[in-house]
Motif scaffolding. Structure first.
Motif: not given
Length: 253
Positions: A11, A48, A62, A64, A89, A141, A204, A207, A238
Motif C-alpha cells: 500500500t 497497482v 490486497h 485495499n 494498509q 469498487t 479504496n 487510498r 467502496p
C-alpha cells in the motif's frame, strides 16, 4: 507477520506512485504539470501493477480494505486477519503519502492553491452531490472486486500419463509470474478512464483516508482544509461496492 508487512509495503508503494503521479500532473513547475487525466489514470494503474507485483507472494496484495473485506465476505479470506490487514494498509498509505510530500517538497511550497495540494493526497468530487458521489464509488469498487473474485488463472490440458486413451485430459493451472499483476493494473486503468471522472475513483478506503490523515498532520504551508466532510464517501462507497460484489459472487457461484 509477513502478510501484514506485505500489505504495508504494497500500500505504501501504491500511494507513493499513485500520489506521485497526481503531484507530477497537478503541482506547479513539475516536468509533468498539466499532462492530464490520461496520465493520472495510467499512473495509478501502473502503481497497482507494481504493488501487486512486489508483494503478491507475501500477502496476496490486497492493498485495499475493500478487496480484503470483499474476499472475506465471499469466504475467500479469513475474517480473523481482516483487522491486521486493514491496519497495515492504512499505515502504508500514510507513509506513502508522506514520502510523496517529501519528494515534491519544493513544488508544494510553490503551489498557492490549497485544493490542488489536497488533491495530491485525497480524492474529491467534480460535482459535490453525496448520494451520487457514493454511487460512483460503489459502482467502481463493485467492478474492481467482482473482477478480482471472478478472475480465473490460465490453464493448459494434456493427455493423462496414466491413461491409455487420448480423451482423458489433465488440467493444470499455469501462473504468469510477474505478468500476473498486469490484469489488475489494466482493470484499474479501465475503471479510471471510464468511471473515474466523477469522484476521482478512490475505490479504496485506505487510498483516500491514509493520505488525507497525512495531509492533516504534515506541516504543509497554506494547505487549507482536509475536507473531512467528504471523507466518509470514499470509505462507505467502496465498502458497499465490495460487499455487493461478494453477494453477487455467492449467488452465481
Amino acid at each position: 507477520m509477513e502478510a501484514y508487512l506485505g500489505e504495508f509495503l504494497g500500500t505504501a508503494l501504491l500511494i507513493l506512485l499513485g500520489g506521485g503521479v497526481c503531484a507530477n500532473v497537478s503541482l506547479p513547475q513539475t516536468k509533468g504539470q498539466g499532462s492530464g487525466w490520461i496520465v493520472i489514470s495510467f499512473g495509478w494503474a501502473m502503481a497497482v501493477f507494481v504493488a501487486v507485483w512486489c508483494v503478491g507472494e507475501m500477502s496476496g496484495a490486497h492493498i485495499n480494505p475493500a478487496v480484503t473485506i470483499g474476499l472475506a465476505a465471499a469466504d475467500e479470506f479469513e475474517w480473523a486477519k481482516v483487522p491486521g490487514f486493514l491496519t497495515a494498509q492504512l499505515a502504508g498509505a500514510m507513509v506513502g503519502a508522506a514520502v510523496v510530500w517529501l519528494a515534491y517538497y519544493d513544488h508544494f511550497k510553490a503551489c498557492d492553491e490549497p485544493a490542488t495540494k489536497l488533491g495530491v493526497f485525497a480524492t474529491g468530487p467534480a460535482i459535490r452531490n453525496y448520494p451520487f458521489n457514493v454511487l460512483s464509488e460503489v459502482v467502481g469498487t463493485f467492478v474492481l472486486v467482482l473482477a478480482v473474485l471472478l478472475a480465473a488463472d490460465p490453464s493448459v490440458e494434456w493427455p493423462s500419463p496414466t491413461s491409455s486413451t487420448a480423451e482423458e485430459q489433465v488440467t493444470t493451472k499455469v501462473g504468469l509470474g510477474a505478468l500476473g499483476a498486469l490484469p489488475v493494473g489494466l482493470l484499474v486503468l479501465a475503471i479510471g478512464l471510464s468511471l473515474g471522472g466523477t469522484t476521482g475513483y478512490a475505490i479504496n478506503p485506505a487510498r483516500d483516508l491514509g493520505p488525507r490523515i497525512a495531509h492533516a498532520l504534515l506541516p504543509i504551508p497554506a494547505k487549507g482544509s482536509s475536507d473531512w466532510s467528504y471523507a466518509w464517501v470514499p470509505i462507505a462507497g467502496p465498502l458497499i461496492g465490495a460487499l455487493l460484489a461478494a453477494v453477487v459472487v455467492r449467488i452465481i457461484g
